[in-house]
Design an enzyme around this catalytic site. Structure first.
Site: not given
Lengths: 338, 382
Positions: B272, B285, B276
């Protein structure tokens, strides 16, 4: 509105217990409609932990009476998929206290498929669960958490209190186009026998039943508590001359507001009896309903006689937790004497 | 050819092993790998597949931009995953069923949903979830992994009713493999041997939690062994490999040989690129160079390069496609932005028949609208 629907064919009847009537209802619907399948843990060869599916496996075979792996979310999730495909699944959860792994499937999906798909997909399924206490069961086997399900838009919640109703309500639940949580009071599974017609009939999911006519006070209840409530009503009539009307709600969601309110307008007093914890229970809903619709008829505070806001105790103290006739009787007298 | 060589160079029906490399057909530049077989797709089908991947990429960019402008609500981007989404849906027949997550916008579109209906829920209109009669797509699943048992039930129900010509394809992410419903679904699928294909879009991250904090398994495909079904790893950024693996799995689901189980777990290894959802910031992150490394295997670039090398695509055709895509997306946005919702629809489709309590609540709302006007209802939200 308030009486049980007369059976279609009254030629034959068997003296059945409530659990036998459940089995009889399943048998009749499975015979009439190939789309009806039963699935759950031990429902097949074993006939269900309470024998509610006894003999169905031999009659209809393993494709229609399906022993599943031990997985409540899997059972209810798979039943949703079966319903989406055009089947009419009847899933069994062995005890209501084991239903929570499947709660997500019920409230996030079964209840919402119709609205989420804007009417394109529906989930005509039934989830049967034995519920309630009084049979000296282990922990997690005596819960009465119907409020969880009744609070969820899109679900219907039903709880029969007689063998006749058990078969008729289950038949209506299986035929209903919406998902139905069918709560079977296991205390009453084998408590009484009555005539149950051998043919198919429905008890509509919209109607409460007046189990005892009365003029002084209305006692609202359902499921297993109907029996001690009727005993209490007889006691107060005999000993104190108090004439209590007993309304068995039968369908807990949606409620039969008309029957509830009509009875309150007649008596002006209400006692609500349920074995579930008191706070935020369905009793609060019934009390609010009569106040909304019939405040000016009210002659006394509305009384709730319920389980306590504590976990259901193990069986040594169960009798103190569950509303017994004496507690119900006391509640009736307090309301009438106000 | 050894099983390992097959796994490296082409399609294999062998169960996945711990050290399995994902199945690939195209290398990172879009060149067919030695020994690999290109799926049996016509030039027109390949062009159309390319157009859908390109449309998905552009749609995604526009949707993120619309969200940033406050014109749509929180959106789950799919850039990097469009190749796998389009390819899995190309492998479906129209009568097969698709169980998508909230990220499978392109998979839904290719299986028959209109672009406009993908945008409408993001504008707050539930009727975007309405599924046309002839489209076998479920509304997107937002709770994680709940769709797996349901996909099993649908596949099983079709079979019980003699509809053996159709399978069910169920998408989910790597995070879903941690949920009980993943286990329960695959376990039921194996026990009841249902015609279902499970596609794990392993995009390496479940919001901020990396794959190695999601499972200690070497691969996700290997989990299939625990359920007695087949597991396959495929390069999820290689649309041709994803198409072929999915097609084979669907074929087997509908018509297994005597010693085969119908279900397959496909692990599509991908990435990805973005967040998200538009509500999170991946720079918190994960490192930028991680995304850069995956971008070198981009599905759109690989397919484009392959089609150019085959003479199927050229600059003129690409420009035509770009223009068509732009117009299509503009039209969808316009339609979604012009949509209106009737407050009565809050009360619709809750039950087959409107219960009295809902009728009363609807009438109460309408009486207040009449009394105060609709503008009064937005005050609290503004």
């Amino acid at each position: 509105m308030s009486s049980a629907t007369a059976p279609a064919a009254e030629t034959d009847a068997d003296r059945l217990t409530l659990v036998e009537a459940v089995r009889d209802g399943l048998y009749a619907e499975m015979s009439a409609d190939d789309r009806v399948v039963v699935l759950g843990e031990d429902v097949g060869k074993n006939g269900g932990v309470f024998r509610a599916t006894d003999g169905l496996y031999e009659e209809f075979g393993g494709d229609r009476v399906v022993d599943t792996p031990l997985a409540e979310s899997g059972i209810v999730g798979t039943a949703i998929g079966l319903a989406l495909s055009g089947m009419r699944p009847v899933a069994e959860i062995q005890f209501m206290g084991f239903s929570y792994p499947a709660f997500d499937q019920l409230v996030s999906h079964a209840a919402r498929f119709r609205s989420r798909s804007h009417g394109a997909y529906t989930v005509p399924m039934v989830v049967r669960m034995p519920y309630g206490g009084g049979i000296r069961a282990p922990e997690h086997h005596s819960e009465s958490t119907e409020t969880f399900f009744a609070h969820e838009p899109g679900l219907k919640v039903v709880s029969p209190s007689t063998p006749f109703d058990a078969k008729g309500l289950l038949t209506a639940a299986i035929r209903d186009p919406d998902p139905v949580v069918f709560l079977e009071p296991k205390l009453l599974y084998r408590a009484v026998r009555e005539d149950v017609p051998t043919g198919s009939y429905e008890v509509p999911l919209s109607d409460a039943a007046i189990r005892r006519e009365g003029s002084d006070v209305t006692v609202y209840t359902w499921g297993a508590m109907t029996r001690p409530t009727l005993i209490a009503a007889d006691n107060v009539a005999e000993e104190y001359g108090v004439d209590a009307e007993v309304v068995d709600l039968r369908t807990l969601s949606p409620l039969d507001v008309e029957t509830i309110v009509d009875s309150f307008e007649k008596t002006g007093r209400a006692v609500i009896v349920h074995e579930a914890p008191k706070s935020v229970g369905l009793g609060a809903e019934v009390a609010a309903t009569v106040q909304e619709h019939a405040l000016l008829y009210q002659e006394a505070p509305i009384k709730r006689v319920t389980g306590f806001d504590a976990p259901v105790p193990l069986h040594a103290l169960e009798d103190y937790y569950l509303p017994q006739a004496v507690r119900i009787q006391d509640g009736i007298l307090e309301t009438v004497d106000f | 050819m050894s099983a390992q060589e097959e796994a490296d160079h082409g399609v294999t029906s062998e169960p996945a092993r711990v050290d399995d490399e994902p199945i690939r057909i195209l290398d990172e530049d879009g060149t067919v790998l030695p020994g690999a077989e290109v799926p049996d797709l016509s030039a027109d089908e390949l062009l159309s597949m390319y157009e859908d991947v390109a449309l998905a990429r552009r749609f995604d960019q526009r949707a993120i931009s619309l969200q940033r402008q406050g014109r749509i609500a929180t959106y789950a981007p799919m850039t990097g995953q469009e190749g796998a989404q389009v390819a899995t849906s190309y492998a479906l027949e129209k009568r097969d069923w698709l169980f998508p997550t909230y990220r499978e916008h392109a998979a839904k579109y290719v299986h028959g949903m209109r672009l406009e209906s993908l945008l409408k829920p993001l504008r707050g209109h539930r009727d975007g979830y309405a599924i046309p009669d002839d489209v076998n797509v479920l509304p997107e699943y937002i709770p994680i992994a709940t769709q797996l048992p349901q996909a099993v039930g649908m596949a099983w129900g079709n079979e019980l009713q003699g509809r053996t010509d159709r399978a069910v394809l169920c998408h989910f992410g790597d995070g879903a493999t941690s949920e009980g419903d993943f286990h329960e679904g695959l376990n039921f699928a194996g026990v009841f041997d249902v015609p279902a294909v499970f596609v794990c879009n392993n995009n390496q991250w479940a919001i901020s939690v990396p794959r190695d904090r999601q499972t200690a398994s070497e691969t996700i495909a290997q989990k299939a062994q625990a359920y007695g079904i087949e597991g396959v790893r495929v390069d999820g950024l290689d649309p041709l490999a994803v198409y072929e693996v999915t097609r084979e799995a669907l074929k087997k689901a509908k018509n297994p040989t005597d010693d085969e189980r119908r279900p397959t777990l496909i692990e599509a290894v991908q990435y990805r690129y973005g967040a998200h959802t538009t509500a999170d910031d991946p720079s918190v992150y994960r490192e930028d160079d991680e995304a850069d490394a995956w971008r070198r295997k981009d599905p759109l670039d690989r397919l484009r390069n392959y089609l150019y090398s085959e003479g199927i695509l050229d600059e003129e055709r690409e420009a035509d496609i770009d223009e068509r895509i732009g117009a299509q997306i503009d039209d969808a946005i316009e339609a979604a932005e012009n949509a209106d919702a009737d407050p009565d629809s809050i009360f619709e489709h809750v039950y087959d028949e409107l219960p009295d309590r809902l009728r009363e609540q609807r009438d109460e709302l309408n009486a207040l609208r009449e009394k105060y006007g609709d503008d009064a209802f937005s005050e609290v939200l503004e």
